[in-house]
Design a protein around this motif. Structure first.
Motif, PDB file in Angstrom:
ATOM      1  N   GLY A  38      20.907  82.030  89.134  1.00  0.00           N
ATOM      2  CA  GLY A  38      20.975  80.728  89.797  1.00  0.00           C
ATOM      3  C   GLY A  38      19.693  80.436  90.556  1.00  0.00           C
ATOM      4  O   GLY A  38      19.161  79.316  90.502  1.00  0.00           O
ATOM      5  N   VAL A  42      17.270  77.302  89.739  1.00  0.00           N
ATOM      6  CA  VAL A  42      16.893  76.338  90.773  1.00  0.00           C
ATOM      7  C   VAL A  42      15.372  76.204  90.820  1.00  0.00           C
ATOM      8  O   VAL A  42      14.832  75.106  90.927  1.00  0.00           O
ATOM      9  N   CYS A  47      14.824  71.852  91.167  1.00  0.00           N
ATOM     10  CA  CYS A  47      15.717  71.347  92.230  1.00  0.00           C
ATOM     11  C   CYS A  47      15.017  71.358  93.592  1.00  0.00           C
ATOM     12  O   CYS A  47      15.183  70.434  94.394  1.00  0.00           O
ATOM     13  N   ILE A 128      23.975  78.284  89.407  1.00  0.00           N
ATOM     14  CA  ILE A 128      23.334  77.434  90.423  1.00  0.00           C
ATOM     15  C   ILE A 128      24.264  77.300  91.634  1.00  0.00           C
ATOM     16  O   ILE A 128      23.834  77.376  92.784  1.00  0.00           O
ATOM     17  N   THR A 132      23.345  78.618  95.378  1.00  0.00           N
ATOM     18  CA  THR A 132      23.255  77.627  96.468  1.00  0.00           C
ATOM     19  C   THR A 132      24.254  77.948  97.575  1.00  0.00           C
ATOM     20  O   THR A 132      23.907  77.910  98.756  1.00  0.00           O
TER      21      THR A 132
END
Ligand code: HEC
Length: 161
Positions: A38, A42, A47, A128, A132
């Protein structure tokens, strides 16, 4: 010769054990393979470019603790003014299943590249989410969306149109 082989094996085993101990010590909670993937997604998925303040200007050298907290720089165009959402809070308010279902149909305003997120596999979307949420909620909510023709407070990046 046999002794040497045995000795080498012992040294090899000792090295593996030392490495395992070091990993166990430095591995934060939730840092499994999925979470690590993840983090990678990212990073390469861009992101941070919008959802982490100052990321591009700092050449990506922003501490992970400040990643994905959203930004108060507005993106202004025919759609009005949008602000990159605080994903640490946003993801924290949803379950993994809710996020995956949402990602399949989501269509936020520009310049959010929702079309890239939509084609990600369930595994990548889950990764992800895990990364996060492993960071925990932090930072304030991003400013609210401002419709076209209404004045936005603070700095904006203007798109033609
Ligand atoms: C070019 C800038 C940009 C990039 C790159 C970007 N975002 Fe966004 N994102 C935004 C903006 C701006 C919004 C707010 C859109 C709005 O208000 O409609 C947003 C909103 C979102 C939302 C909230 C959606 C909603 O309906 O409220 C999620 C979730 C999101 N982004 C996830 C991501 C993920 C995951 C990545 C990386 C794969 C990413 N974004 C990359 C700019 C970006």
């Amino acid at each position: 010769m046999k002794v040497l082989t045995f000795g080498t094996a012992v040294i090899g085993l000792a090295a593996v054990l030392v490495q395992a101990a070091a990993q166990a010590q430095s591995t934060p909670i939730g840092n499994d393979a999925t979470t690590a993937r993840g983090r990678y997604l990212v990073q390469i998925g861009g992101c941070n470019d919008c959802h982490t303040p100052g990321y591009g200007m700092a050449n990506g050298q922003v501490p992970e603790s400040q990643w994905l907290v959203g930004d108060s720089v507005g993106w202004q165009g025919p759609w009005g003014t949008t602000y990159a959402t605080n994903l640490r809070r946003w993801m924290g308010q949803r379950t993994e299943a809710q996020w995956i279902a949402y990602a399949r149909t989501m269509k936020p305003r520009p310049p959010m590249p929702w079309f890239n997120v939509r084609v990600m596999s369930d595994e990548d979307l889950a990764a992800i989410y895990r990364f996060t949420t492993s960071l925990g909620p932090a930072g304030a909510e991003a400013p609210a969306y401002v419709p076209p023709g209404k004045e936005a407070k603070g700095p904006v990046i203007r798109f033609p149109g």
